[in-house]
Design an enzyme around this catalytic site. Structure first.
Site, PDB file in Angstrom:
ATOM      1  N   ASP A  16       0.862  -1.178   0.000  1.00  0.00           N
ATOM      2  CA  ASP A  16       0.000   0.000   0.000  1.00  0.00           C
ATOM      3  C   ASP A  16       0.900   1.230   0.000  1.00  0.00           C
ATOM      4  OD1 ASP A  16      -1.800  -2.089   0.535  1.00  0.00           O
ATOM      5  OD2 ASP A  16      -3.084  -0.783   1.741  1.00  0.00           O
ATOM      6  N   LYS A  51      -7.003   3.601  -3.286  1.00  0.00           N
ATOM      7  CA  LYS A  51      -7.447   3.556  -1.894  1.00  0.00           C
ATOM      8  C   LYS A  51      -7.694   4.976  -1.406  1.00  0.00           C
ATOM      9  CE  LYS A  51      -5.428   2.105   2.574  1.00  0.00           C
ATOM     10  NZ  LYS A  51      -4.271   1.410   3.183  1.00  0.00           N
ATOM     11  N   LYS A  86     -10.417   0.471  -2.495  1.00  0.00           N
ATOM     12  CA  LYS A  86     -10.288   0.216  -1.061  1.00  0.00           C
ATOM     13  C   LYS A  86     -10.584   1.477  -0.260  1.00  0.00           C
ATOM     14  CE  LYS A  86      -6.941  -1.215   2.496  1.00  0.00           C
ATOM     15  NZ  LYS A  86      -5.563  -1.725   2.752  1.00  0.00           N
TER      16      LYS A  86
END
Length: 282
Positions: A135, A198, A234
């Protein structure tokens, strides 16, 4: 996912109708089978601990929960466990024998302001340690200044450093200012090769919001129409209740369709959400 060439003029041409986004959020209709959607939420959860006082014992306990998140369901697991780089070996050991991947936050998380070479080295170190998902966090200043080529180049470099590991690009939408900037940054990250986009690190003043999520989902939908690529989504940060999870699932179903409602294309970044869902399903 490989990058595609960037057209900065095409990025600048992206505009978001804020009223349409408000209408989309207002139109959310919860799914008919609440228990099934809550189990889906668990299966799409990146169970996360990103605290300065994290210990190996805390990470092992988190991995135990990831392996068996619901007492009445011996088969269900979470989608991943997300930790800082230092905890990757502990998480890998604790998840040995399962298909649950370890995700590591990287690239100067949460602010993205360390030197580029340092951020790339962080990614490479986590991949070498065995993390299957990374991430990364973007440098928000590039998006705020409209320097799309710089953002693209950095994210593309991160994509290369990730190798075979899946890369989730964190936009920190609460710091990007407006819906059009969120949409443009979403497109640039996808073009640069992000497997997921995300919302947040979970450490901004404003984290995941449904309007920002709707903007990102529509960017994903448009990118898929243009390229045929499925990019995941996400939401993360502040999602702590079962009711919130149900809203997010309903929004994904509305904007992207059921094909996105699987761990390969949808994740929750969550540390507290599991407790509330487990209580609802007990």
């Amino acid at each position: 996912m490989n990058s595609i060439p960037l057209d900065p003029d095409a990025v600048e041409a992206i505009q978001v109708d804020a009223v349409a986004i408000e209408n989309a959020v207002a139109a959310i209709v919860p799914g008919a089978d609440i228990d099934a959607d809550l189990r889906l939420a668990v299966s799409c959860m990146d169970l996360t601990t990103l605290q300065g006082d994290d210990t190996e014992d805390r990470v092992r306990a988190l991995c135990t929960r990831a392996r068996s998140p619901l007492a009445n369901d011996p088969v269900l697991t979470t989608a991943a466990v997300c930790v800082y780089h230092a905890m990757v070996p502990t998480a890998l050991e604790a998840l040995n024998g399962t298909d649950i991947p370890v995700a590591a936050v990287s690239a100067g998380f949460p602010h993205g302001l360390s030197p580029l070479s340092t951020r790339i080295a962080e990614i490479e170190a986590s991949v070498a340690a065995g993390a299957q998902e990374i991430d990364i966090v973007i440098r928000r200043g590039h998006a705020l200044k409209g320097n799309w080529q710089a953002l693209y180049d950095e994210v593309a470099a991160f994509r290369t450093a990730c190798g075979s590991a899946h890369m989730k690009a964190i936009l920190a939408t609460g710091e990007l200012g407006d819906a059009t900037t969120i949409a443009r940054a979403s497109y640039v990250c996808m073009a640069a090769g992000a497997d997921f986009i995300k919302t947040s690190t979970g450490q901004e003043k404003v984290n995941a919001t449904l309007p920002a999520g709707a903007v990102m989902m529509r960017a994903i939908r448009s990118f898929h129409a243009q390229t045929g690529r499925h990019v995941g989504f996400k939401p993360a940060g502040g999602i702590a209740t079962a009711d919130q999870a149900l809203q997010w699932i309903a929004l994904v179903r509305q904007e992207l369709g059921n094909v996105w409602l699987k761990p390969e294309l949808f994740r929750f970044g969550a540390s507290r959400l599991l407790d509330d869902i487990a209580g609802r399903l007990a």
